[in-house]
Design a protein around this motif. Structure first.
Motif, PDB file in Angstrom:
ATOM      1  N   PRO A 108       0.811  -1.225   0.000  1.00 39.12           N
ATOM      2  CA  PRO A 108       0.000   0.000   0.000  1.00 39.12           C
ATOM      3  C   PRO A 108       0.844   1.275   0.000  1.00 39.12           C
ATOM      4  N   ALA A 161     -11.399  -1.297  -7.109  1.00 36.38           N
ATOM      5  CA  ALA A 161     -11.407  -1.264  -5.642  1.00 36.38           C
ATOM      6  C   ALA A 161     -10.011  -0.975  -5.096  1.00 36.38           C
ATOM      7  N   THR A 162      -8.979  -1.541  -5.722  1.00 36.55           N
ATOM      8  CA  THR A 162      -7.609  -1.300  -5.268  1.00 36.55           C
ATOM      9  C   THR A 162      -7.214   0.159  -5.490  1.00 36.55           C
ATOM     10  N   ARG A 165      -8.856   2.276  -2.836  1.00 37.31           N
ATOM     11  CA  ARG A 165      -8.215   2.136  -1.523  1.00 37.31           C
ATOM     12  C   ARG A 165      -6.935   2.969  -1.451  1.00 37.31           C
ATOM     13  N   TYR A 168      -7.889   6.577  -1.056  1.00 34.60           N
ATOM     14  CA  TYR A 168      -8.394   6.840   0.300  1.00 34.60           C
ATOM     15  C   TYR A 168      -7.233   6.906   1.290  1.00 34.60           C
ATOM     16  N   LEU A 169      -6.215   6.086   1.073  1.00 28.85           N
ATOM     17  CA  LEU A 169      -5.016   6.159   1.917  1.00 28.85           C
ATOM     18  C   LEU A 169      -4.352   7.530   1.766  1.00 28.85           C
ATOM     19  N   GLU A 259     -19.057   0.284  -0.275  1.00 29.18           N
ATOM     20  CA  GLU A 259     -18.667   0.773   1.048  1.00 29.18           C
ATOM     21  C   GLU A 259     -18.407   2.278   1.076  1.00 29.18           C
ATOM     22  N   THR A 295     -18.624  -4.874   4.438  1.00 26.22           N
ATOM     23  CA  THR A 295     -17.195  -4.989   4.732  1.00 26.22           C
ATOM     24  C   THR A 295     -16.849  -6.005   5.802  1.00 26.22           C
ATOM     25  N   SER A 297     -16.199  -5.336   8.757  1.00 29.46           N
ATOM     26  CA  SER A 297     -15.022  -4.732   9.377  1.00 29.46           C
ATOM     27  C   SER A 297     -15.255  -4.506  10.872  1.00 29.46           C
TER      28      SER A 297
END
Length: 381
Positions: A108, A161-162, A165, A168-169, A259, A295, A297
């Motif tokens: 990541p 999706a990757t 992510r 978002y990071l 999500e 999720t 989560s």
């Protein structure tokens, strides 16, 4: 010099070089050299076609380096021609570059760094400052990432999706050094939304806008954290909120819930409340239920426990919290808050102090320490 224009051209320029046979690492280096030259010459000699100019200069730079490397002489036939005169190609390689930079073979942190460098156009120094690491360390990280993706075919399908992510990071890093990563993440997500019609891309953009709209109110003048319930809502950016809600509503209307759309819906409910006591916690719990289903989560379930505590009372929140792993980040802080709401200041003060010792950053540690001190002071009177 229009820096925003310059950076917006990077994906098309980099994509043009890769499609003409340059490996990703060498192409990215050549593009960076072309950007430096553009910054030097454009103020006095602006080109008629900026993207074409960048492609030409970057291609020449790539040829110079390739020809100087004896090991690459076998590729001379492929590299011997400059792009033909004429307008820049209409192919938009932005999406392919996002997929490449967010390749699953990268960690990541490497994917984030490569995205900021290759798609965002930030320098290695800027990225290193933003992540508070030495420039040499970041240079090595980016170099390894470029070598990794250089063997990946440019036309391989990627995973949206990757990519989301990774963006978002970037957004969650906020602001550090001379780079506003939250604003940069919004810019890159807008760019992505322009080339891919996907409700989760829209959901992420809406989520970023809604969170970013509250940024000015999140800290006090002394730098201390201001909880959501205590924030000055008059300082929230209503234009960003309105845009985020409009984008979210359009995404939700497509009935392909993901999500980021669910998270944005929760943020929208917070943003829509004129005062903390007007927050629709019942709806927020329902959206957390949707998010937990999507999720599974533990962090989502932890946040849901807070919402349950607001909607149905602190004891209901504590019951929801009791089934979760106590080692979860911020579990102790949530327990402290709910115990205080339940009228148990002794337990709450102890838990706030314990949560402060576990805090992931100084600002959060100071906030939790203040909460413990506040309760202990009231208990000693």
């Amino acid at each position: 010099m229009d820096e925003a224009l310059l950076r917006s051209l990077i994906p098309g320029v980099l994509g043009a070089l890769v499609r003409r046979g340059a490996d990703f690492a060498a192409a990215e280096d050549a593009v960076q050299d072309a950007l430096v030259e553009a910054i030097r010459t454009w103020p006095t000699e602006p080109p008629r076609d900026p993207q074409r100019w960048l492609i030409t200069v970057a291609w020449r730079r790539f040829l110079d380096v390739a020809r100087a490397d004896a090991a690459r002489r076998r590729r001379e036939d492929l590299l011997d021609e400059e792009p033909a005169p004429g307008p820049a190609p209409s192919v938009d390689d932005t999406l392919a570059l996002y997929f490449l930079c967010a390749h699953p073979s990268l960690t990541p942190s490497s994917a984030v760094a490569l995205t900021l460098r290759a798609v965002g156009g930030l320098t290695t120094r800027q990225i290193a400052q933003a992540y508070l690491v030495p420039e040499a360390t970041m240079a090595q990280r980016i170099s390894r990432a470029k070598r990794t993706v250089s063997v990946v075919r440019f036309d391989q399908p990627g995973d949206v999706a990757t990519v989301l992510r990774v963006l978002y990071l970037v957004f969650n890093e906020g602001y550090s050094g001379d780079v506003d990563l939250a604003a940069e993440a919004i810019r890159l997500t807008r760019q992505l939304a322009a080339v891919i019609d996907h409700p989760e891309v829209a959901g992420l953009l809406a989520l970023m806008l809604l969170h970013h709209a509250r940024r000015a109110s999140r800290t006090a003048p002394d730098g201390s954290l201001v909880p959501l319930a205590e924030q000055d809502r008059g300082r929230w950016d209503t234009t960003a909120i309105a845009e985020g809600i409009a984008i979210l509503q359009a995404a939700l209307a497509r009935d392909r819930l993901g999500e980021f759309q669910a998270q944005a819906a929760i943020a929208a409910l917070h943003a829509d409340a004129r005062a903390a006591e007007e927050t629709d916690w019942v709806q927020i719990v329902e959206w957390y239920d949707e998010l937990a289903h999507l999720t599974d989560s533990p962090v989502v379930r932890l946040n849901r426990a807070v919402a349950v505590g607001e909607a149905d009372g602190p004891r209901a929140g504590l019951a929801a919290l009791a089934v979760l792993d106590e080692s979860l980040p911020r579990h102790t802080a949530v327990a402290a808050y709910l115990h205080e709401r339940d009228g148990n200041p002794v337990t709450a003060a102890r838990l706030y102090a314990e949560a402060a010792r576990k805090a992931p950053n100084l600002a959060e540690r100071d906030h939790l320490t203040r909460q413990a001190a506040r309760l202990n002071t009231s208990l000693s009177r």
